[in-house]
Motif scaffolding. Structure first.
Motif, PDB file in Angstrom:
ATOM      1  N   GLU A 106       0.837  -1.212   0.000  1.00 50.76           N
ATOM      2  CA  GLU A 106       0.000   0.000   0.000  1.00 50.76           C
ATOM      3  C   GLU A 106       0.867   1.254   0.000  1.00 50.76           C
ATOM      4  N   GLU A 107       1.896   1.274   0.843  1.00 48.39           N
ATOM      5  CA  GLU A 107       2.780   2.442   0.923  1.00 48.39           C
ATOM      6  C   GLU A 107       3.525   2.665  -0.401  1.00 48.39           C
ATOM      7  N   LEU A 108       3.971   1.578  -0.996  1.00 47.82           N
ATOM      8  CA  LEU A 108       4.729   1.696  -2.243  1.00 47.82           C
ATOM      9  C   LEU A 108       3.868   2.213  -3.377  1.00 47.82           C
ATOM     10  N   ASN A 109       2.649   1.765  -3.435  1.00 46.65           N
ATOM     11  CA  ASN A 109       1.770   2.235  -4.506  1.00 46.65           C
ATOM     12  C   ASN A 109       1.367   3.689  -4.293  1.00 46.65           C
ATOM     13  N   LYS A 110       1.180   4.071  -3.047  1.00 44.38           N
ATOM     14  CA  LYS A 110       0.908   5.475  -2.766  1.00 44.38           C
ATOM     15  C   LYS A 110       2.091   6.343  -3.203  1.00 44.38           C
ATOM     16  N   ALA A 111       3.299   5.791  -3.052  1.00 48.70           N
ATOM     17  CA  ALA A 111       4.521   6.539  -3.416  1.00 48.70           C
ATOM     18  C   ALA A 111       4.813   6.506  -4.904  1.00 48.70           C
ATOM     19  N   GLY A 112       3.993   5.792  -5.702  1.00 45.93           N
ATOM     20  CA  GLY A 112       4.154   5.805  -7.162  1.00 45.93           C
ATOM     21  C   GLY A 112       5.052   4.747  -7.732  1.00 45.93           C
ATOM     22  N   ALA A 113       5.292   3.653  -6.974  1.00 48.19           N
ATOM     23  CA  ALA A 113       6.139   2.568  -7.491  1.00 48.19           C
ATOM     24  C   ALA A 113       5.515   1.959  -8.745  1.00 48.19           C
ATOM     25  N   ALA A 114       6.345   1.702  -9.744  1.00 50.07           N
ATOM     26  CA  ALA A 114       5.833   1.151 -11.004  1.00 50.07           C
ATOM     27  C   ALA A 114       5.632  -0.357 -10.896  1.00 50.07           C
ATOM     28  N   PHE A 171      -3.681  -9.573   2.338  1.00 50.87           N
ATOM     29  CA  PHE A 171      -2.489  -9.526   1.474  1.00 50.87           C
ATOM     30  C   PHE A 171      -2.869  -9.645  -0.004  1.00 50.87           C
ATOM     31  N   VAL A 172      -3.783 -10.599  -0.304  1.00 50.99           N
ATOM     32  CA  VAL A 172      -4.153 -10.797  -1.701  1.00 50.99           C
ATOM     33  C   VAL A 172      -4.954  -9.613  -2.227  1.00 50.99           C
ATOM     34  N   ASN A 173      -5.735  -8.980  -1.362  1.00 51.70           N
ATOM     35  CA  ASN A 173      -6.493  -7.791  -1.784  1.00 51.70           C
ATOM     36  C   ASN A 173      -5.558  -6.648  -2.141  1.00 51.70           C
ATOM     37  N   ARG A 174      -4.509  -6.493  -1.364  1.00 51.23           N
ATOM     38  CA  ARG A 174      -3.525  -5.432  -1.681  1.00 51.23           C
ATOM     39  C   ARG A 174      -2.833  -5.739  -3.019  1.00 51.23           C
ATOM     40  N   ILE A 175      -2.539  -7.016  -3.256  1.00 45.07           N
ATOM     41  CA  ILE A 175      -1.919  -7.412  -4.532  1.00 45.07           C
ATOM     42  C   ILE A 175      -2.855  -7.105  -5.694  1.00 45.07           C
ATOM     43  N   LYS A 176      -4.111  -7.479  -5.495  1.00 45.63           N
ATOM     44  CA  LYS A 176      -5.107  -7.296  -6.550  1.00 45.63           C
ATOM     45  C   LYS A 176      -5.304  -5.815  -6.851  1.00 45.63           C
ATOM     46  N   LYS A 177      -5.360  -5.014  -5.815  1.00 46.23           N
ATOM     47  CA  LYS A 177      -5.574  -3.578  -5.982  1.00 46.23           C
ATOM     48  C   LYS A 177      -4.377  -2.919  -6.659  1.00 46.23           C
ATOM     49  N   ALA A 178      -3.182  -3.346  -6.287  1.00 50.17           N
ATOM     50  CA  ALA A 178      -1.977  -2.724  -6.839  1.00 50.17           C
ATOM     51  C   ALA A 178      -1.777  -3.042  -8.311  1.00 50.17           C
ATOM     52  N   GLU A 179      -2.046  -4.276  -8.716  1.00 53.63           N
ATOM     53  CA  GLU A 179      -1.913  -4.741 -10.105  1.00 53.63           C
ATOM     54  C   GLU A 179      -0.472  -4.665 -10.644  1.00 53.63           C
ATOM     55  N   ASN A 180       0.459  -4.500  -9.762  1.00 60.05           N
ATOM     56  CA  ASN A 180       1.847  -4.383 -10.240  1.00 60.05           C
ATOM     57  C   ASN A 180       2.814  -5.242  -9.438  1.00 60.05           C
ATOM     58  N   LEU A 217      -4.119 -18.783  -4.074  1.00 57.89           N
ATOM     59  CA  LEU A 217      -4.845 -17.548  -3.785  1.00 57.89           C
ATOM     60  C   LEU A 217      -4.067 -16.335  -4.260  1.00 57.89           C
ATOM     61  N   PHE A 218      -2.760 -16.339  -4.037  1.00 51.75           N
ATOM     62  CA  PHE A 218      -1.901 -15.223  -4.454  1.00 51.75           C
ATOM     63  C   PHE A 218      -1.586 -15.304  -5.950  1.00 51.75           C
ATOM     64  N   ARG A 219      -1.378 -16.478  -6.396  1.00 54.64           N
ATOM     65  CA  ARG A 219      -0.952 -16.708  -7.785  1.00 54.64           C
ATOM     66  C   ARG A 219      -1.958 -16.148  -8.786  1.00 54.64           C
ATOM     67  N   LYS A 220      -3.261 -16.236  -8.447  1.00 52.89           N
ATOM     68  CA  LYS A 220      -4.306 -15.792  -9.374  1.00 52.89           C
ATOM     69  C   LYS A 220      -4.333 -14.276  -9.539  1.00 52.89           C
ATOM     70  N   GLU A 221      -3.858 -13.551  -8.511  1.00 51.23           N
ATOM     71  CA  GLU A 221      -4.038 -12.103  -8.517  1.00 51.23           C
ATOM     72  C   GLU A 221      -2.783 -11.308  -8.849  1.00 51.23           C
ATOM     73  N   VAL A 222      -1.620 -11.939  -8.871  1.00 48.64           N
ATOM     74  CA  VAL A 222      -0.388 -11.173  -9.106  1.00 48.64           C
ATOM     75  C   VAL A 222      -0.282 -10.731 -10.567  1.00 48.64           C
ATOM     76  N   GLY A 223       0.505  -9.682 -10.760  1.00 45.29           N
ATOM     77  CA  GLY A 223       0.702  -9.196 -12.120  1.00 45.29           C
ATOM     78  C   GLY A 223       1.505 -10.154 -12.961  1.00 45.29           C
ATOM     79  N   ALA A 224       2.442 -10.857 -12.339  1.00 44.88           N
ATOM     80  CA  ALA A 224       3.261 -11.824 -13.075  1.00 44.88           C
ATOM     81  C   ALA A 224       3.996 -12.708 -12.080  1.00 44.88           C
ATOM     82  N   LEU A 225       4.512 -13.819 -12.601  1.00 45.73           N
ATOM     83  CA  LEU A 225       5.322 -14.753 -11.819  1.00 45.73           C
ATOM     84  C   LEU A 225       6.644 -15.004 -12.539  1.00 45.73           C
TER      85      LEU A 225
END
Length: 587
Positions: free
Chosen positions: A82-90, A110-119, A157-165
């Motif tokens: 959450e902090e990193l995305n607020k700070a503009g991390a790509a 944790f998975v919700n934060r991953i899903k929301k960030a999309e990165n 659970l995490f694997r489905k929502e991450v941007g990449a592996l």
């Protein structure tokens, strides 16, 4: 010593084959990789730049003290995202393997934060095994290939929502160092590559080339920040803006440290730092690439032929200097290929060629010298004493085989009334008697280190001051003449007396003849004159020419024999009969 072209070509072929064999076998790979490590270190010292695309969030001792012992609850990682995305991390990449479930509520957070960030990019782990893949084009040699035995993914659970592996494995070379991004299969992408692709939007097909990692020496090359400082928002507002953020362990208690080519200068590096280097190489196109082995083989072949050809023209001292200079040059070229072209050019095969060529050429020269020595000993054993032969052999080819003008003293020895003796006795008796006379002549000549030129039927020709220098050559000739007269006159079993003619002058001496047959001899007027002087000598007499007399008159008592015009001469010549040595009883 000059070596024939055929031998040089054969030697080049042998050295080329041996070097290629060693190169393909990989026997000296560890040595080559060590040279690579130092090249990488020097390169990094000469390019002290920094980058601004990657930030490392460290799980260090400070953050462990602030947050608590490892492992941390996943709600802490959720807060970090959450902090990193607020700070503009790509892009956010976790060098942490999330494979086991924890409290459902926390995992969902944790998975919700991953899903929301999309990165967010998460790693998975491959259980690998190494197999030997035999290459029949190479024959006995084989390449190591890595096969996937098992895949360990993060929680579904995490694997489905991450941007990449991407797979987290950093495959070591045989010496335990991480130097390259190893190719495993088309179905799997390295974790660092995946982060770089997501960030740049460019899909570079680099993995099959197994690029070598361009490491950096500077400790501040990557921007770093403690995990706890991010949670406390203790960083500048633009610190993470549009950057790749890598989260990983740097504290040594978490045991994520690995060897790299920089180990001698920086010690072990944390895995997250190595992933950062790979990402930076990907984005900056700064990977190093090994030169194709077939191109190396071509270079080895050309290099060997050139080097052997040059060695064939050098003296031993020159070849030592040449070896040192070329080895330094090879090292510089190897570095420049890396520094300027990003190409890892093997240098060990070329240094091996220098060593093999140096040893082989000098060994061949030695064997050739020994062969020549034996040949010369055989040739000169007919003319010289063993002691003189050793002196001659040390002179070198040009000094004893090439013709040269030199002052010499020539002696002609002849048996008086030999014709009558040969008519009255059988051939066996004649030959036996001749051998007795000749044995004395040879023995006394060799004692004084004279050169026995040839036997002349019932006589012999000897000369002094060639091939080895003898300043008192005229005196030596007189000593030889007196010894021969004394031994023969005192030997009652030798019925014939001898006559001796001696002359001093300039002659051409050398190995004269053809490639099939040659003799070491002297030619010139001094030889012809000595022969004619001997023809005027009576039984038991020693007659010398004018120049010989001038050289020995201070030591010998003489009388003028004749003032005569010799055959082939315009003017008359004074000839002298040796009476005795001055100071002897007869003086």
């Amino acid at each position: 010593m000059k070596i024939r072209k055929k031998k040089l070509i054969l030697l080049s072929v042998i050295i080329t084959a041996l070097t290629i064999l060693i190169f393909l076998s990989g026997i000296l790979n560890s040595v080559e990789l060590l040279t690579y490590d130092y090249r990488v270190l020097i390169n990094s010292l000469l390019t002290p730049n920094t980058q601004d695309k990657i930030v490392i969030v460290k799980i260090d001792q400070k953050s462990l003290y602030e947050i608590g012992e490892w492992p941390w609850s996943r709600d802490i990682h959720a807060k970090l995202i959450e902090e990193l995305n607020k700070a503009g991390a790509a892009i956010v990449g976790f060098d942490i393997f999330f494979d086991l479930p924890t409290e459902e509520k926390i995992d969902n957070l944790f998975v919700n934060r991953i899903k929301k960030a999309e990165n967010v990019v998460l790693p998975y782990i491959l259980n690998l095994k190494t197999i030997r893949d035999y290459n029949f084009l190479i024959g006995l040699f084989s390449n190591e290939k890595i096969k996937v035995d098992e895949i360990k993914y993060p929680l579904e659970l995490f694997r489905k929502e991450v941007g990449a592996l991407g797979y987290l494995n950093l495959v070591q070379d045989k010496d335990g160092k991480i130097r390259r991004v190893r190719y495993i299969s088309n179905q799997h992408t390295p974790f660092s590559f995946e982060l770089a692709r997501q960030y740049s939007g460019r899909n570079k097909d680099l993995i099959r080339e197994e690029p070598l990692i361009n490491f950096h020496y500077r400790n501040d090359y990557f921007e770093e920040i403690s995990y706890g400082e991010v949670l406390n928002h203790n960083f500048p507002s633009v610190f993470f803006e549009n950057k790749i953020v890598l989260i990983g362990a740097t504290d040594d208690t978490l045991r994520d440290y690995l060897m790299t080519p920089m180990v001698s200068a920086k010690g072990y590096l944390p895995g997250v730092m190595i992933h950062a280097e790979i990402i930076d190489n990907y984005l900056e196109n700064s990977f190093f690439y090994e030169l194709d082995r077939y191109k190396v083989i071509i270079l080895i072949s050309f290099f060997t032929f050139i080097i052997v050809w040059i060695y064939g023209k050098l003296t031993p001292l020159q070849s030592i200097i040449f070896t040192l200079l070329v080895c330094i040059f090879i090292s510089i070229v190897g570095f420049l290929f890396l520094f300027k072209l990003n190409i890892f050019l093997p240098i060990v095969p070329f240094i091996l060629i220098m060593i093999f060529s140096f040893i082989a050429i000098n060994l061949l020269s030695y064997l050739q010298s020994e062969q020549n020595r034996e040949h010369l000993e055989e040739i000169f054993s007919r003319y010289l004493s063993p002691k003189v032969i050793q002196k001659v052999i040390r002179l070198g080819d040009k000094d004893y085989l090439a013709g040269e003008r030199r002052d010499i003293t020539v002696i002609f020895i002849d048996l008086v009334d030999f014709t009558s003796f040969s008519e009255k006795n059988s051939p066996t008796e004649v030959v036996g008697m001749l051998n007795k006379y000749f044995s004395i002549i040879v023995e006394e000549t060799f004692k004084l280190e004279g050169t026995l030129d040839k036997f002349l039927g019932d006589g012999a020709m000897v000369f002094f001051n060639a091939p080895s220098k003898q300043d008192d050559h005229a005196e030596l000739a007189l000593i030889l003449a007196q010894r021969l007269q004394r031994r023969i006159s005192q030997n009652l079993r030798l019925p014939l007396e001898i006559s001796i003619g001696i002359n001093t002058g300039q002659a051409i001496v050398g190995n004269i003849g053809s490639t099939k047959r040659s003799d070491y001899t002297a030619i010139g007027d001094v030889v012809n004159t000595a022969s004619r002087i001997e023809g005027l000598a009576g039984a038991g007499e020693i007659i010398v020419g004018e120049k010989t007399y001038q050289l020995i008159k201070y030591k010998y008592k003489v009388e003028l024999k004749k003032n005569i015009k010799l055959k082939g001469k315009i003017n008359k010549s004074n000839l002298y009969k040796i009476i005795a040595e001055k100071g002897s009883d007869g003086d």
